[in-house]
Design a protein around this motif. Structure first.
Motif, PDB file in Angstrom:
ATOM      1  N   GLY A 110      -0.480 -14.832  -6.269  1.00 33.94           N
ATOM      2  CA  GLY A 110       0.610 -14.373  -7.124  1.00 33.94           C
ATOM      3  C   GLY A 110       0.534 -12.894  -7.409  1.00 33.94           C
ATOM      4  O   GLY A 110       1.540 -12.250  -7.654  1.00 33.94           O
ATOM      5  N   CYS A 111      -0.655 -12.326  -7.398  1.00 35.58           N
ATOM      6  CA  CYS A 111      -0.827 -10.902  -7.708  1.00 35.58           C
ATOM      7  C   CYS A 111      -0.698 -10.015  -6.492  1.00 35.58           C
ATOM      8  O   CYS A 111      -0.567  -8.805  -6.619  1.00 35.58           O
ATOM      9  CB  CYS A 111      -2.209 -10.669  -8.330  1.00 35.58           C
ATOM     10  N   SER A 112      -0.757 -10.577  -5.317  1.00 32.76           N
ATOM     11  CA  SER A 112      -0.716  -9.734  -4.125  1.00 32.76           C
ATOM     12  C   SER A 112       0.708  -9.391  -3.758  1.00 32.76           C
ATOM     13  O   SER A 112       1.629 -10.168  -3.941  1.00 32.76           O
ATOM     14  CB  SER A 112      -1.378 -10.462  -2.952  1.00 32.76           C
ATOM     15  N   GLY A 113       0.879  -8.188  -3.251  1.00 32.83           N
ATOM     16  CA  GLY A 113       2.182  -7.763  -2.786  1.00 32.83           C
ATOM     17  C   GLY A 113       3.135  -7.447  -3.920  1.00 32.83           C
ATOM     18  O   GLY A 113       2.890  -7.721  -5.076  1.00 32.83           O
ATOM     19  N   SER A 114       4.222  -6.854  -3.545  1.00 32.26           N
ATOM     20  CA  SER A 114       5.247  -6.481  -4.514  1.00 32.26           C
ATOM     21  C   SER A 114       6.359  -7.520  -4.464  1.00 32.26           C
ATOM     22  O   SER A 114       6.873  -7.823  -3.399  1.00 32.26           O
ATOM     23  CB  SER A 114       5.781  -5.106  -4.158  1.00 32.26           C
ATOM     24  N   PRO A 115       6.756  -8.067  -5.601  1.00 37.58           N
ATOM     25  CA  PRO A 115       7.790  -9.091  -5.584  1.00 37.58           C
ATOM     26  C   PRO A 115       9.184  -8.523  -5.316  1.00 37.58           C
ATOM     27  O   PRO A 115      10.101  -9.239  -5.024  1.00 37.58           O
ATOM     28  CB  PRO A 115       7.717  -9.673  -6.994  1.00 37.58           C
ATOM     29  N   ASP A 116       9.331  -7.229  -5.419  1.00 36.29           N
ATOM     30  CA  ASP A 116      10.646  -6.652  -5.206  1.00 36.29           C
ATOM     31  C   ASP A 116      10.698  -5.922  -3.870  1.00 36.29           C
ATOM     32  O   ASP A 116       9.748  -5.891  -3.109  1.00 36.29           O
ATOM     33  CB  ASP A 116      11.022  -5.725  -6.360  1.00 36.29           C
ATOM     34  N   SER A 117      11.820  -5.327  -3.597  1.00 41.80           N
ATOM     35  CA  SER A 117      12.036  -4.673  -2.308  1.00 41.80           C
ATOM     36  C   SER A 117      11.711  -3.185  -2.341  1.00 41.80           C
ATOM     37  O   SER A 117      12.050  -2.469  -1.418  1.00 41.80           O
ATOM     38  CB  SER A 117      13.502  -4.861  -1.911  1.00 41.80           C
ATOM     39  N   LEU A 118      11.041  -2.737  -3.387  1.00 39.95           N
ATOM     40  CA  LEU A 118      10.755  -1.318  -3.542  1.00 39.95           C
ATOM     41  C   LEU A 118       9.292  -1.017  -3.240  1.00 39.95           C
ATOM     42  O   LEU A 118       8.440  -1.889  -3.279  1.00 39.95           O
ATOM     43  CB  LEU A 118      11.118  -0.881  -4.965  1.00 39.95           C
ATOM     44  N   THR A 119       9.004   0.252  -2.970  1.00 39.20           N
ATOM     45  CA  THR A 119       7.669   0.651  -2.525  1.00 39.20           C
ATOM     46  C   THR A 119       6.740   1.077  -3.654  1.00 39.20           C
ATOM     47  O   THR A 119       5.537   1.050  -3.496  1.00 39.20           O
ATOM     48  CB  THR A 119       7.774   1.835  -1.550  1.00 39.20           C
ATOM     49  N   GLY A 120       7.289   1.518  -4.767  1.00 39.60           N
ATOM     50  CA  GLY A 120       6.466   2.056  -5.854  1.00 39.60           C
ATOM     51  C   GLY A 120       6.482   3.574  -5.885  1.00 39.60           C
ATOM     52  O   GLY A 120       6.023   4.180  -6.843  1.00 39.60           O
ATOM     53  N   ASP A 121       7.010   4.192  -4.846  1.00 38.27           N
ATOM     54  CA  ASP A 121       7.190   5.640  -4.801  1.00 38.27           C
ATOM     55  C   ASP A 121       8.557   5.936  -5.409  1.00 38.27           C
ATOM     56  O   ASP A 121       9.599   5.592  -4.835  1.00 38.27           O
ATOM     57  CB  ASP A 121       7.125   6.127  -3.354  1.00 38.27           C
ATOM     58  N   TYR A 122       8.577   6.560  -6.591  1.00 38.97           N
ATOM     59  CA  TYR A 122       9.818   6.744  -7.342  1.00 38.97           C
ATOM     60  C   TYR A 122      10.900   7.433  -6.517  1.00 38.97           C
ATOM     61  O   TYR A 122      12.049   6.989  -6.479  1.00 38.97           O
ATOM     62  CB  TYR A 122       9.562   7.537  -8.631  1.00 38.97           C
ATOM     63  N   ARG A 123      10.544   8.512  -5.855  1.00 38.63           N
ATOM     64  CA  ARG A 123      11.536   9.274  -5.096  1.00 38.63           C
ATOM     65  C   ARG A 123      12.156   8.413  -3.996  1.00 38.63           C
ATOM     66  O   ARG A 123      13.375   8.349  -3.848  1.00 38.63           O
ATOM     67  CB  ARG A 123      10.884  10.512  -4.499  1.00 38.63           C
ATOM     68  N   GLN A 124      11.325   7.727  -3.230  1.00 39.18           N
ATOM     69  CA  GLN A 124      11.813   6.894  -2.131  1.00 39.18           C
ATOM     70  C   GLN A 124      12.622   5.709  -2.660  1.00 39.18           C
ATOM     71  O   GLN A 124      13.667   5.364  -2.112  1.00 39.18           O
ATOM     72  CB  GLN A 124      10.637   6.400  -1.274  1.00 39.18           C
ATOM     73  N   ASP A 125      12.155   5.098  -3.735  1.00 41.58           N
ATOM     74  CA  ASP A 125      12.865   3.962  -4.319  1.00 41.58           C
ATOM     75  C   ASP A 125      14.237   4.380  -4.842  1.00 41.58           C
ATOM     76  O   ASP A 125      15.221   3.650  -4.684  1.00 41.58           O
ATOM     77  CB  ASP A 125      12.052   3.343  -5.455  1.00 41.58           C
ATOM     78  N   THR A 126      14.313   5.556  -5.440  1.00 40.49           N
ATOM     79  CA  THR A 126      15.587   6.048  -5.950  1.00 40.49           C
ATOM     80  C   THR A 126      16.564   6.278  -4.805  1.00 40.49           C
ATOM     81  O   THR A 126      17.736   5.891  -4.885  1.00 40.49           O
ATOM     82  CB  THR A 126      15.386   7.343  -6.760  1.00 40.49           C
ATOM     83  N   LEU A 127      16.090   6.882  -3.724  1.00 37.48           N
ATOM     84  CA  LEU A 127      16.960   7.099  -2.567  1.00 37.48           C
ATOM     85  C   LEU A 127      17.402   5.784  -1.940  1.00 37.48           C
ATOM     86  O   LEU A 127      18.549   5.652  -1.486  1.00 37.48           O
ATOM     87  CB  LEU A 127      16.259   7.983  -1.536  1.00 37.48           C
ATOM     88  N   THR A 128      16.538   4.790  -1.936  1.00 38.25           N
ATOM     89  CA  THR A 128      16.889   3.469  -1.416  1.00 38.25           C
ATOM     90  C   THR A 128      18.005   2.837  -2.243  1.00 38.25           C
ATOM     91  O   THR A 128      18.975   2.299  -1.706  1.00 38.25           O
ATOM     92  CB  THR A 128      15.652   2.544  -1.419  1.00 38.25           C
ATOM     93  N   VAL A 129      17.880   2.939  -3.560  1.00 41.50           N
ATOM     94  CA  VAL A 129      18.903   2.374  -4.451  1.00 41.50           C
ATOM     95  C   VAL A 129      20.213   3.150  -4.311  1.00 41.50           C
ATOM     96  O   VAL A 129      21.295   2.552  -4.283  1.00 41.50           O
ATOM     97  CB  VAL A 129      18.400   2.365  -5.911  1.00 41.50           C
TER      98      VAL A 129
END
Length: 132
Positions: A21-40
């Motif tokens: 349950g703790c492994s991996g990210s449950p969402d589709s984002l990377t955790g890098d704010y800049r990249q995640d913002t551009l993705t959204v």
């Protein structure tokens, strides 16, 4: 001895399930704010640029909603980004589009809202280029 093995097996199963349950990210984002913002931003643009008779309209809008939810869940309490101008502007845009989808799920996005969102998304991209 049998009791010992059953307790050990139960402990191992609890640990295995907990670690899975703790492994991996449950969402589709990377955790890098800049990249995640551009993705959204790109997902929002795709959803806004759709024509009303587009065959994959529902899927693209659902993907945009999911990315909006993932972004909000990941960054809404992050103090490291809450003061950035890109964050406040993207949150305004996200809230506007999510509000439209929630209130009027079967209606197209009005042109006035599209124009405002496009301006806000451009402001977000320029703020990210400046580093904020």
């Amino acid at each position: 001895m049998k009791r010992y093995w059953s307790r050990l097996l139960a402990l191992v199963l609890v640990l295995a399930i907990g670690l899975m349950g703790c492994s991996g990210s449950p969402d589709s984002l990377t955790g890098d704010y800049r990249q995640d913002t551009l993705t959204v931003v790109n997902a929002m643009r795709q959803a806004l640029d759709l024509s009303e008779d587009s065959p994959n309209k529902t899927e693209i809008q659902a993907e945009a909603r999911q990315k909006i939810n993932d972004f909000s869940a990941r960054y809404q309490r992050a103090n490291s980004v809450s003061g950035l101008s890109s964050f406040t502007t993207v949150r305004t845009a996200l809230n506007s589009l999510a509000g439209h989808y929630s209130s009027y799920p079967n209606r197209p996005v009005p042109q006035k809202l599209k124009n405002r969102l496009e301006k806000e998304l451009q402001q977000v991209e320029s703020a990210l280029k400046r580093g904020g």
